[in-house]
Enzyme design. Structure first.
Site, PDB file in Angstrom:
ATOM      1  CE  LYS A   1      -1.910  -0.989   3.961  1.00  0.00           C
ATOM      2  NZ  LYS A   1      -1.246  -2.287   4.254  1.00  0.00           N
TER       3      LYS A   1
ATOM      4  NE  ARG B   1       6.378  -0.590  10.165  1.00  0.00           N
ATOM      5  CZ  ARG B   1       5.290  -0.553   9.410  1.00  0.00           C
ATOM      6  NH1 ARG B   1       5.303   0.084   8.242  1.00  0.00           N
ATOM      7  NH2 ARG B   1       4.184  -1.145   9.781  1.00  0.00           N
TER       8      ARG B   1
HETATM    9  P1  AP5 Z   1       4.921  -1.602   1.806  1.00  0.00           P
HETATM   10  O1  AP5 Z   1       4.573  -0.761   0.635  1.00  0.00           O
HETATM   11  O2  AP5 Z   1       5.738  -1.011   2.887  1.00  0.00           O
HETATM   12  O3  AP5 Z   1       3.605  -2.314   2.379  1.00  0.00           O
HETATM   13  P2  AP5 Z   1       2.354  -1.727   3.168  1.00  0.00           P
HETATM   14  O4  AP5 Z   1       1.148  -2.349   2.561  1.00  0.00           O
HETATM   15  O5  AP5 Z   1       2.426  -0.253   3.265  1.00  0.00           O
HETATM   16  O6  AP5 Z   1       2.625  -2.433   4.563  1.00  0.00           O
HETATM   17  P3  AP5 Z   1       2.599  -1.839   6.034  1.00  0.00           P
HETATM   18  O7  AP5 Z   1       3.310  -2.851   6.893  1.00  0.00           O
HETATM   19  O8  AP5 Z   1       3.096  -0.440   6.071  1.00  0.00           O
HETATM   20  O9  AP5 Z   1       1.129  -1.898   6.308  1.00  0.00           O
HETATM   21  P4  AP5 Z   1       0.428  -1.928   7.623  1.00  0.00           P
HETATM   22  O10 AP5 Z   1      -0.898  -1.744   7.112  1.00  0.00           O
HETATM   23  O11 AP5 Z   1       0.650  -3.105   8.478  1.00  0.00           O
HETATM   24  O12 AP5 Z   1       1.204  -0.761   8.427  1.00  0.00           O
HETATM   25  P5  AP5 Z   1       0.798   0.732   8.789  1.00  0.00           P
HETATM   26  O13 AP5 Z   1       2.021   1.529   8.814  1.00  0.00           O
HETATM   27  O14 AP5 Z   1      -0.332   1.158   7.964  1.00  0.00           O
HETATM   28  O15 AP5 Z   1       5.650  -2.918   1.240  1.00  0.00           O
HETATM   29  C1  AP5 Z   1       6.138  -3.922   2.121  1.00  0.00           C
HETATM   30  C2  AP5 Z   1       7.532  -4.386   1.650  1.00  0.00           C
HETATM   31  O16 AP5 Z   1       7.406  -5.093   0.419  1.00  0.00           O
HETATM   32  C3  AP5 Z   1       8.514  -3.241   1.366  1.00  0.00           C
HETATM   33  O17 AP5 Z   1       9.799  -3.629   1.760  1.00  0.00           O
HETATM   34  C4  AP5 Z   1       8.420  -3.040  -0.152  1.00  0.00           C
HETATM   35  O18 AP5 Z   1       9.640  -2.520  -0.684  1.00  0.00           O
HETATM   36  C5  AP5 Z   1       8.117  -4.449  -0.644  1.00  0.00           C
HETATM   37  N1  AP5 Z   1       7.229  -4.468  -1.799  1.00  0.00           N
HETATM   38  C6  AP5 Z   1       6.164  -3.646  -2.059  1.00  0.00           C
HETATM   39  N2  AP5 Z   1       5.573  -3.973  -3.225  1.00  0.00           N
HETATM   40  C7  AP5 Z   1       6.256  -5.063  -3.693  1.00  0.00           C
HETATM   41  C8  AP5 Z   1       6.121  -5.881  -4.868  1.00  0.00           C
HETATM   42  N3  AP5 Z   1       5.145  -5.666  -5.768  1.00  0.00           N
HETATM   43  N4  AP5 Z   1       6.989  -6.910  -5.030  1.00  0.00           N
HETATM   44  C9  AP5 Z   1       7.982  -7.126  -4.110  1.00  0.00           C
HETATM   45  N5  AP5 Z   1       8.167  -6.394  -2.989  1.00  0.00           N
HETATM   46  C10 AP5 Z   1       7.314  -5.368  -2.789  1.00  0.00           C
HETATM   47  O19 AP5 Z   1       0.277   0.537  10.269  1.00  0.00           O
HETATM   48  C11 AP5 Z   1       1.137   0.137  11.318  1.00  0.00           C
HETATM   49  C12 AP5 Z   1       0.354   0.010  12.599  1.00  0.00           C
HETATM   50  O20 AP5 Z   1      -0.197   1.299  12.952  1.00  0.00           O
HETATM   51  C13 AP5 Z   1      -0.861  -0.919  12.557  1.00  0.00           C
HETATM   52  O21 AP5 Z   1      -0.501  -2.248  12.817  1.00  0.00           O
HETATM   53  C14 AP5 Z   1      -1.733  -0.305  13.653  1.00  0.00           C
HETATM   54  O22 AP5 Z   1      -1.281  -0.675  14.921  1.00  0.00           O
HETATM   55  C15 AP5 Z   1      -1.499   1.185  13.493  1.00  0.00           C
HETATM   56  N6  AP5 Z   1      -2.471   1.836  12.588  1.00  0.00           N
HETATM   57  C16 AP5 Z   1      -2.200   2.461  11.414  1.00  0.00           C
HETATM   58  N7  AP5 Z   1      -3.330   2.927  10.848  1.00  0.00           N
HETATM   59  C17 AP5 Z   1      -4.344   2.592  11.669  1.00  0.00           C
HETATM   60  C18 AP5 Z   1      -5.743   2.774  11.636  1.00  0.00           C
HETATM   61  N8  AP5 Z   1      -6.360   3.390  10.601  1.00  0.00           N
HETATM   62  N9  AP5 Z   1      -6.488   2.285  12.663  1.00  0.00           N
HETATM   63  C19 AP5 Z   1      -5.906   1.660  13.697  1.00  0.00           C
HETATM   64  N10 AP5 Z   1      -4.579   1.438  13.799  1.00  0.00           N
HETATM   65  C20 AP5 Z   1      -3.801   1.902  12.803  1.00  0.00           C
HETATM   66 MG    MG Z   2       2.795   1.111   4.847  1.00  0.00          MG
END
Ligand code: AP5
Ligand code: MG
Ligand code: ZN
Length: 214
Positions: free
Chosen positions: A13, A160
């Site tokens: 994402k 992370r």
């Molecule tokens: P990346 O693009 O970083 O993936 P992502 O979908 O953004 O994954 P996140 O781990 O950031 O999502 P998340 O939803 O768990 O975390 P968030 O920060 O939102 O890609 C992942 C990896 O793969 C990278 O190394 C990239 O280079 C690689 N990659 C990407 N595309 C690829 C491809 N096509 N092929 C190969 N490799 C690829 O949330 C973190 C925490 O915050 C949550 O757990 C929660 O506790 C809290 N939080 C955040 N938002 C909320 C909310 N709205 N409500 C409640 N809690 C929340």
């Molecule tokens: Mg992310």
């Protein structure tokens, strides 16, 4: 253009949201990045959020909804924005819809980046995140040209805290329970578009651009 990115943790994402934001010159709003910035700056919100994030749990809606909706009401979002990681629960999606409707606005697309659980853990263990600007790399799929520092700002890249395999499993189960229902929610509103997130990241991006420009 107002877009929501859906998908499991690690689906890509953030990677795609940054590319879309750059191409269409709209702000990228990541709730996770906002929380991580608060943690880094040692704010009260950061302290509270960290307790949940480190366990792989969602931060409660009370701490999340107003934060993101306030961000959305800033001027730079007038021409559109891309939301990454929000909404993550049905109440968050309803609050977002209500806030937009109050301004005579609505979402244009919910883009679901579809990646099976089996692929996720490998992706997360290879991810490296910049402690300065939040840029994301992958040791195999998207390495930084400057090694273990950020290409953009020069700060150190780290794994992370919530990317340890045990925590990733927990985040995946929380995703299936609390966030996956949003797929049906947005399908019901006829704005859901699904892309195959297992492709190369440039191919995923091309698929998203085709949707946005159809
Ligand atoms: P990346 O693009 O970083 O993936 P992502 O979908 O953004 O994954 P996140 O781990 O950031 O999502 P998340 O939803 O768990 O975390 P968030 O920060 O939102 O890609 C992942 C990896 O793969 C990278 O190394 C990239 O280079 C690689 N990659 C990407 N595309 C690829 C491809 N096509 N092929 C190969 N490799 C690829 O949330 C973190 C925490 O915050 C949550 O757990 C929660 O506790 C809290 N939080 C955040 N938002 C909320 C909310 N709205 N409500 C409640 N809690 C929340
Ligand atoms: Mg992310
Ligand atoms: Zn950086």
């Amino acid at each position: 253009m107002k877009i929501v990115m859906l998908g499991a943790p690690g689906a890509g994402k953030g990677t795609q949201a940054k590319m879309i934001a750059a191409k269409y010159e709209i702000p990228h709003i990541s709730s996770g990045d906002i929380f991580r910035m608060n943690i880094k700056n040692g704010t009260e919100l950061g302290k509270k959020a960290k307790e949940y994030m480190d366990q792989g749990l969602l931060v409660p809606d009370e701490l999340t909804v107003d934060l993101v909706i306030d961000r959305l009401s800033q001027d730079d979002c007038k021409k559109g924005c891309i939301l990454d990681g929000f909404p993550r629960t049905i109440p968050q999606a309803e609050a977002l819809a209500a806030a937009l409707e109050a301004r005579g606005d609505r979402l244009d697309y919910a883009i679901n980046v579809d990646v099976p659980d089996e692929n996720i853990v490998a992706r997360m263990s290879g991810r490296r995140t910049c402690t300065g600007c939040g840029a994301t790399y992958h040791i195999i799929y998207n390495p930084s040209k400057t090694g273990d520092t950020c290409e953009t700002c020069g700060e150190t890249l780290i794994l992370r805290d919530d990317d340890k395999p045990e925590t990733v499993q927990k985040r995946l189960s929380v995703y299936h329970e609390q966030t996956q229902p949003l797929i049906d929610f947005y399908d019901g509103q006829k704005i859901l578009k699904t892309v195959d997130g297992t492709q190369d990241m440039n191919d995923v991006f091309a698929a998203i651009v085709r949707i946005l420009e159809a």
